[in-house]
Design an enzyme around this catalytic site. Structure first.
Site, PDB file in Angstrom:
ATOM      1  N   GLY A   1      -0.194 -55.851 -23.531  1.00 30.18           N
ATOM      2  CA  GLY A   1       0.602 -56.739 -24.364  1.00 30.18           C
ATOM      3  C   GLY A   1       2.100 -56.560 -24.176  1.00 30.18           C
TER       4      GLY A   1
ATOM      5  N   GLY B   1      -6.315 -59.764 -22.280  1.00 32.30           N
ATOM      6  CA  GLY B   1      -6.034 -59.987 -23.701  1.00 32.30           C
ATOM      7  C   GLY B   1      -5.343 -61.323 -23.899  1.00 32.30           C
ATOM      8  N   GLY B   2      -4.026 -61.301 -24.022  1.00 28.51           N
ATOM      9  CA  GLY B   2      -3.237 -62.496 -24.332  1.00 28.51           C
ATOM     10  C   GLY B   2      -3.571 -63.724 -23.498  1.00 28.51           C
TER      11      GLY B   2
ATOM     12  CG  HIS C   1      -9.189 -52.138 -26.786  1.00 24.72           C
ATOM     13  ND1 HIS C   1      -7.905 -52.022 -27.262  1.00 24.72           N
ATOM     14  CD2 HIS C   1      -9.141 -53.042 -25.778  1.00 24.72           C
ATOM     15  CE1 HIS C   1      -7.115 -52.838 -26.570  1.00 24.72           C
ATOM     16  NE2 HIS C   1      -7.841 -53.471 -25.666  1.00 24.72           N
TER      17      HIS C   1
ATOM     18  CB  SER D   1       0.461 -57.481 -18.763  1.00 26.29           C
ATOM     19  OG  SER D   1       0.961 -56.990 -19.997  1.00 26.29           O
TER      20      SER D   1
ATOM     21  CD  GLU E   1      -5.079 -53.685 -28.896  1.00 21.65           C
ATOM     22  OE1 GLU E   1      -5.991 -54.402 -29.325  1.00 21.65           O
ATOM     23  OE2 GLU E   1      -4.288 -54.039 -27.990  1.00 21.65           O
TER      24      GLU E   1
ATOM     25  CD  GLU F   1      -7.935 -52.880 -21.671  1.00 24.07           C
ATOM     26  OE1 GLU F   1      -7.939 -54.073 -21.355  1.00 24.07           O
ATOM     27  OE2 GLU F   1      -7.933 -52.506 -22.861  1.00 24.07           O
TER      28      GLU F   1
ATOM     29  CG  ASN G   1     -10.229 -57.617 -26.426  1.00 20.35           C
ATOM     30  OD1 ASN G   1     -10.627 -58.125 -27.484  1.00 20.35           O
ATOM     31  ND2 ASN G   1      -9.647 -56.424 -26.401  1.00 20.35           N
ATOM     32  CD1 TRP G   2     -10.854 -64.273 -26.344  1.00 19.76           C
ATOM     33  CD2 TRP G   2     -11.813 -65.378 -28.054  1.00 19.76           C
ATOM     34  NE1 TRP G   2     -11.520 -65.357 -25.831  1.00 19.76           N
ATOM     35  CE2 TRP G   2     -12.125 -66.055 -26.852  1.00 19.76           C
ATOM     36  CE3 TRP G   2     -12.320 -65.877 -29.255  1.00 19.76           C
ATOM     37  CZ2 TRP G   2     -12.899 -67.211 -26.825  1.00 19.76           C
ATOM     38  CZ3 TRP G   2     -13.102 -67.030 -29.231  1.00 19.76           C
ATOM     39  CH2 TRP G   2     -13.381 -67.689 -28.029  1.00 19.76           C
ATOM     40  CE  LYS G   3      -6.006 -56.952 -26.741  1.00 15.77           C
ATOM     41  NZ  LYS G   3      -4.802 -56.232 -26.314  1.00 15.77           N
TER      42      LYS G   3
HETATM   43  P1  13P Z   1      -3.082 -57.970 -22.609  1.00 17.66           P
HETATM   44  O1  13P Z   1      -3.737 -58.729 -21.484  1.00 17.66           O
HETATM   45  O2  13P Z   1      -2.603 -58.880 -23.708  1.00 17.66           O
HETATM   46  O3  13P Z   1      -2.040 -57.022 -22.106  1.00 17.66           O
HETATM   47  O4  13P Z   1      -4.239 -57.071 -23.279  1.00 17.66           O
HETATM   48  C1  13P Z   1      -5.025 -56.269 -22.478  1.00 17.66           C
HETATM   49  C2  13P Z   1      -6.130 -55.729 -23.307  1.00 17.66           C
HETATM   50  O5  13P Z   1      -5.928 -54.864 -24.147  1.00 17.66           O
HETATM   51  C3  13P Z   1      -7.470 -56.285 -23.106  1.00 17.66           C
HETATM   52  O6  13P Z   1      -8.432 -55.537 -23.777  1.00 17.66           O
END
Ligand code: 13P
Length: 252
Positions: A174, A235-236, A96, A214, A98, A168, A9-11
């Protein structure tokens, strides 16, 4: 047998040109390394056309990170499922944390998006997960149960093959903090038993459940070794080939 499913997920990262360049190198690496898992990447809406072009001919799934809860109409700033389908996007991440935290998406809104995506024939990755407060106050299972029962309301048993669940925990996103493989497995087991109660044990057995929060090259193996962990939503560490390739080839 559930096939492992690893997603990035590139956000709100990577411009269309950056995304396309990275996606092309990912497609090349995938052709060479032939990972055994299903792979998905979810760029921002504006990057999707360039990324689709860059991965053409590969098995990499290109998904959207969100979509509107209406089919079409006067909803300024929104992107519809039909628009995504027209581009060739058949998978969407919904719910998600967020979106829930920063954009006020409730379980009810997420449910209407899930139903809409399914009515369009799309595959859905439905995200669930608790905050630190909810976990500390002993509400982990109540929260997951509510997110699943409301999020999947009116989803028909035969549509469940289009659904992937991503667990999640909000406190692990993050933050560098990961749920232990045991914590993740326990939450996934609870998710599976909740789905068994709503639907059936065979639907629950076939349900792919990703862990997100993470995930990195250094912890993916231990997480994936758990019985109920069928994949990852990253994510990251999904933003560069250097970090994402060792994750999708965790079993090599
Ligand atoms: P991180 O891997 O950066 O913690 O993010 C997880 C995430 O929210 C994937 O959707």
């Amino acid at each position: 047998m559930r096939r492992p499913y690893i997603a990035g997920n590139w956000k709100m990262n990577l411009t269309p040109s950056e995304g396309a360049a990275y996606a092309a190198s990912l497609a090349e690496a995938v052709a060479k390394e032939k990972p055994s898992c299903r792979i998905m990447i979810a760029p921002s809406f504006v990057s999707i056309p360039a990324v689709l072009e860059a991965v053409k001919g590969s098995d990499i799934i290109v998904a959207a990170q969100n979509m509107a809860d209406h089919l079409a109409g006067a909803y300024t700033g929104e992107v519809s499922g039909q628009m995504l389908l027209d581009l060739g996007v058949k998978t969407v991440i919904l719910g998600h944390s967020e979106r829930r935290q920063y954009y006020g998406e409730t379980d009810e809104i997420i449910n209407s998006k899930v139903l809409l995506a399914l009515s369009l024939g799309m595959d859905v990755v439905l995200c669930v997960g608790e905050t630190l407060e909810e976990r500390k106050s002993g509400n982990l299972e109540n929260v997951l149960k509510r997110q699943l029962e409301v999020g999947l309301k009116d989803v028909k048993p035969e549509q469940m093959e289009k659904i992937t669940i991503a667990y999640e925990p909000v406190w692990a996103i993050g933050t560098g903090e990961t749920a232990t493989p045991e914590d993740a497995d326990a939450a996934h087991k609870f998710i599976r038993s909740t789905v068994a109660a709503i639907y059936s044990s065979s639907i629950a057995e076939n349900l792919v459940i990703q862990y997100g929060g993470s995930v990195k090259a250094g912890n993916v193996k231990a997480l994936m070794a758990k019985e109920n962990v069928d994949g990852a939503l990253v994510g990251g560490a999904s933003l560069s080939l250097e970090q994402f390739l060792p994750i999708i080839t965790y079993d090599k």
